[in-house]
Design a protein around this motif. Structure first.
Motif, short mmCIF file in Angstrom:
data_model
loop_
_atom_site.label_atom_id
_atom_site.label_comp_id
_atom_site.label_asym_id
_atom_site.label_seq_id
_atom_site.Cartn_x
_atom_site.Cartn_y
_atom_site.Cartn_z
N THR A 195 0.84 -1.19 0.00
CA THR A 195 0.00 0.00 0.00
C THR A 195 0.88 1.25 0.00
O THR A 195 2.06 1.19 0.34
N ASN A 196 0.26 2.35 -0.38
CA ASN A 196 0.93 3.66 -0.36
C ASN A 196 2.22 3.63 -1.19
O ASN A 196 3.28 4.08 -0.75
N LEU A 197 2.12 3.08 -2.40
CA LEU A 197 3.27 3.02 -3.29
C LEU A 197 3.31 4.25 -4.18
O LEU A 197 2.27 4.82 -4.53
N ASN A 198 4.51 4.63 -4.60
CA ASN A 198 4.61 5.66 -5.61
C ASN A 198 4.55 5.02 -6.99
O ASN A 198 4.52 3.80 -7.13
N SER A 199 4.55 5.84 -8.01
CA SER A 199 4.34 5.33 -9.36
C SER A 199 5.48 4.41 -9.80
O SER A 199 5.26 3.42 -10.51
N GLN A 200 6.72 4.69 -9.39
CA GLN A 200 7.85 3.86 -9.81
C GLN A 200 7.77 2.46 -9.20
O GLN A 200 7.91 1.45 -9.90
N ASP A 201 7.53 2.40 -7.91
CA ASP A 201 7.41 1.08 -7.26
C ASP A 201 6.22 0.31 -7.79
O ASP A 201 6.30 -0.90 -8.02
N ALA A 202 5.10 0.99 -7.97
CA ALA A 202 3.90 0.30 -8.47
C ALA A 202 4.13 -0.27 -9.86
O ALA A 202 3.73 -1.41 -10.16
N SER A 203 4.79 0.48 -10.74
CA SER A 203 5.04 -0.02 -12.09
C SER A 203 5.97 -1.23 -12.07
O SER A 203 5.76 -2.21 -12.81
N LYS A 204 7.00 -1.22 -11.23
CA LYS A 204 7.91 -2.36 -11.16
C LYS A 204 7.21 -3.60 -10.62
O LYS A 204 7.41 -4.71 -11.13
N ILE A 205 6.38 -3.42 -9.59
CA ILE A 205 5.68 -4.57 -9.01
C ILE A 205 4.68 -5.14 -10.01
O ILE A 205 4.55 -6.37 -10.18
N VAL A 206 3.94 -4.27 -10.71
CA VAL A 206 2.97 -4.74 -11.69
C VAL A 206 3.68 -5.47 -12.83
O VAL A 206 3.20 -6.51 -13.32
N GLN A 207 4.81 -4.97 -13.28
CA GLN A 207 5.55 -5.63 -14.33
C GLN A 207 6.01 -7.01 -13.90
O GLN A 207 5.93 -7.99 -14.67
N THR A 208 6.45 -7.14 -12.67
CA THR A 208 6.88 -8.44 -12.15
C THR A 208 5.71 -9.42 -12.08
O THR A 208 5.84 -10.60 -12.42
#
Length: 510
Positions: A47-60
Motif C-alpha cells: 500500500t501507499n506506493l509511488n508510481s515507480q514502485d507500483a510499475s515495477k511490481i505490476v511488471q513483475t
C-alpha cells in the motif's frame, strides 16, 4: 426432437411461461453462485506506493502471470490472498519496493571521489529514510516525511545553533494520533539524532495541525498545559478505588461515585536559614601575654589575656514543594435501595427498601478511607441513599457487535436457498406432468380411481389418440372418468346397480 416437440406441444401457454421463467432463474442463480464461490479473495500486497514502485511490481506480476488488481489510484496492489505472503518475500528478495523510502542502502554503492559535503548529505538522507520506515510501522500512520537540520559547528559555544527536526504525518482515516504516540515519535527522532532534544522536534499532520507541545518540558507553560489531564487522572483514580469497593459490597450497578479534586499547581521554592544559639562552637582563640620587670631582685610579672570567638550553629535548607498536591476533595456517592424478595400469594415479589442509618454510616467510612479523607483540608464527602431507575441491559447493545461479521455468509446462504427453491419448483412442475411418447399415442400420467366396492380400487392408464391441438388436462381427466365408469357398468352391471341404489338411499336420507 420429434418427441421433444410433442412434449412441448402438450403444455399450456401458462405452463410454458412458468417452466421457462423458473429455468432461467435457476440457471442465473447457479451461475451467480458459482461465480461468487470461485471468485478469488484479494488482499493488499503493498500500500501507499509511488508510481515507480507500483510499475515495477505490476511488471513483475505480469511476467509471472499472477492476477492482480489496483486500488487507491494505483497506490495499492491487490493479489490473491493465498499468494500474498509468498509474493511479499519474493518481492523483498528483489528489493521491491525500493524507491519509496531510501535508507542506509544509499551507501551500498561505493563511489570514489565523493566529497565530505555529499557524504554528509547522504548520511542525513539515510537517517531520514530509516526514521520514516520506523514511524510507518505505527498503525495510525499511512505516510511520513522526516526533515533534519544539523547546523555547522562553531568555534564559540554561544554561537552554536541547536539541531532541529520536523515530521509530517499522513494519518489513516478514522485513526487519530494519540498525544502519547506523538510524544513517542518526538523522543524517537531525538534519540536517533546526535545533539537533538525532544522539545526541538515539531510533528504535524497533513492538515497542518501541530501534534506536539512547543514548550519546554520543564517550563512553567508546559506544566500548565497538563494540569487538567493530571486533575482528571487523580479524580478517575480515586473514583475507581471507591467504586470497586462499593461494587464488591453492594453488587455491580448499585453505587455511583464521582470525585472532584482541587489540586495545588503552585511551584514553591524556599530557602531556610536557621541559627541555634544554645549550641555554639569555638571558632578561634587569641591569647596575649605581657611581662614587666619591677626590680632586679624580683622576678618579672606576667599578665595573660585570652580572647575566644564562638560560632553559632546555622542550618540552610532549599525546599522545592511538589506540584499537584491535593488541596481539597469533594466526593458524591449515590447508593441504590436494598432489594428484598417477599412471598406474596405464593409468588416471589421483589421490592426496594431504603438502607438503614447504620449501613449508610459504614459505607461513608469506607468511602472516606478509600479516597484519603482529610478534615484539615475541609474535604467534603456525601453518601446518599437514592433508588435507581431501571437501566437497559448492555447485552442488547453488545448483541449487535457480531452482526456485520455474518453479512457475507448470509448472502451466500441466501443464494443457496434460492437455487434450491428454484430446483424444487421445477421438479414439482415436472412431477405433475410425466409424458411417455409412443408411435401412435401419448400417455398423460396415471389416474387412481375412487374407492369402489370389492377390489375395484385400482389404477389405470389413460390412453388417448394423438392430436395436434392442445387439450387441457382437466378435459382429458373428465373423459377418462366417463370411459372408466361406462366400462365398469358394462362389465359388472349388478355391482353398478347396487352402488347406484346405495348412493340414492344416502341422498334420500340427507
Amino acid at each position: 426432437m420429434n418427441q421433444f416437440s410433442v412434449l412441448i406441444s402438450r403444455f399450456t401457454t401458462q405452463q410454458k411461461i412458468i417452466i421457462t421463467g423458473a429455468t432461467a432463474i435457476a440457471i442465473t442463480l447457479i451461475v451467480l453462485l458459482i461465480t461468487v464461490f470461485n471468485k478469488p479473495s484479494y488482499s493488499p500486497l503493498f500500500t501507499n506506493l509511488n508510481s515507480q514502485d507500483a510499475s515495477k511490481i505490476v511488471q513483475t506480476l505480469k511476467e509471472k502471470s499472477i492476477p492482480f488488481m489496483l486500488d487507491d489510484d494505483g497506490k495499492t496492489v491487490l493479489v490473491p490472498k493465498q499468494q500474498m505472503y509468498e509474493l511479499r518475500l519474493e518481492m523483498a528478495s528483489q528489493g521491491l519496493p525500493n524507491s519509496s523510502v531510501i535508507g542506509y542502502e544509499i551507501f551500498d554503492r561505493t563511489n570514489l571521489g565523493v566529497s565530505d559535503f555529499v557524504q554528509k548529505i547522504n548520511y542525513r538522507r539515510a537517517l531520514e529514510g530509516e526514521l520514516s520506515r520506523t514511524i510507518l510501522n505505527l498503525n495510525e500512520v499511512e505516510g511520513v516525511r522526516v526533515h533534519i537540520v544539523t547546523p555547522e559547528k562553531s568555534l564559540f559555544k554561544e554561537d552554536e545553533k541547536s539541531t532541529t527536526a520536523s515530521v509530517v504525518l499522513k494519518l489513516k482515516s478514522g485513526k487519530p494520533l494519540r498525544k502519547e504516540a506523538a510524544q513517542g515519535i518526538a523522543h524517537l527522532v531525538a534519540s536517533s539524532v546526535e545533539g537533538l532534544d525532544a522539545s526541538d522536534v515539531t510533528i504535524l499532520d497533513t492538515r497542518g495541525t501541530v501534534l506536539t507541545e512547543t514548550n519546554k518540558s520543564d517550563g512553567l507553560a508546559g506544566m500548565t498545559t497538563t494540569q487538567y489531564e493530571l486533575q482528571q487522572k487523580v479524580e478517575n483514580y480515586l473514583a475507581q478505588k471507591a467504586q470497586r469497593l462499593l461494587d464488591g459490597a453492594l453488587g455491580v450497578g448499585n453505587a455511583m461515585v464521582q470525585v472532584n479534586a482541587e489540586l495545588d499547581f503552585r511551584r514553591v521554592e524556599k530557602n531556610l536559614e536557621q541559627y541555634d544559639p544554645e549550641n555554639s562552637t569555638v571558632r578561634s582563640e587569641q591569647v596575649t601575654e605581657e611581662r614587666s620587670v619591677l626590680r632586679d631582685s624580683l622576678p618579672p610579672s606576667t599578665r595573660t589575656n585570652s580572647v575566644m570567638n564562638y560560632e553559632i550553629n546555622k542550618s540552610i535548607e532549599h525546599i522545592v514543594e511538589n506540584v499537584g498536591n491535593v488541596k481539597r476533595l469533594s466526593v458524591a456517592t449515590m447508593v441504590n435501595d436494598k432489594m428484598v424478595t417477599k412471598q406474596v400469594n405464593g409468588a416471589p415479589v421483589t421490592e426496594s427498601k431504603p438502607r438503614d442509618a447504620q449501613e449508610m454510616d459504614q459505607l461513608t467510612q469506607i468511602v472516606k478511607r478509600t479516597v484519603g479523607f482529610d478534615s484539615t483540608r475541609n474535604d467534603d464527602i456525601s453518601v446518599v441513599n437514592i433508588p435507581f431507575n431501571d437501566i437497559a441491559k448492555e447485552d442488547l447493545l453488545t448483541q449487535k457487535d457480531n452482526e456485520q461479521q455474518w453479512d457475507g455468509i448470509a448472502v451466500k446462504v441466501f443464494l443457496v436457498l434460492a437455487m434450491v427453491a428454484a430446483v424444487v419448483i421445477i421438479r414439482s412442475l415436472l412431477n405433475r406432468m410425466k409424458f411417455k411418447v409412443g408411435d401412435s399415442d401419448v400417455m398423460f400420467g396415471t389416474y387412481v380411481a375412487g374407492e369402489l366396492p370389492g377390489s375395484m380400487h385400482s389404477a389405470r392408464n389413460i390412453r388417448l389418440p394423438a392430436a395436434d391441438s392442445e387439450i387441457p388436462i382437466e378435459v382429458v381427466m373428465k373423459a377418462q372418468r366417463r370411459n372408466q365408469i361406462s366400462e365398469f357398468a358394462k362389465n359388472k352391471p349388478d355391482e353398478a346397480s347396487r352402488l347406484l341404489k346405495v348412493w340414492l338411499a344416502d341422498e334420500a336420507q340427507v
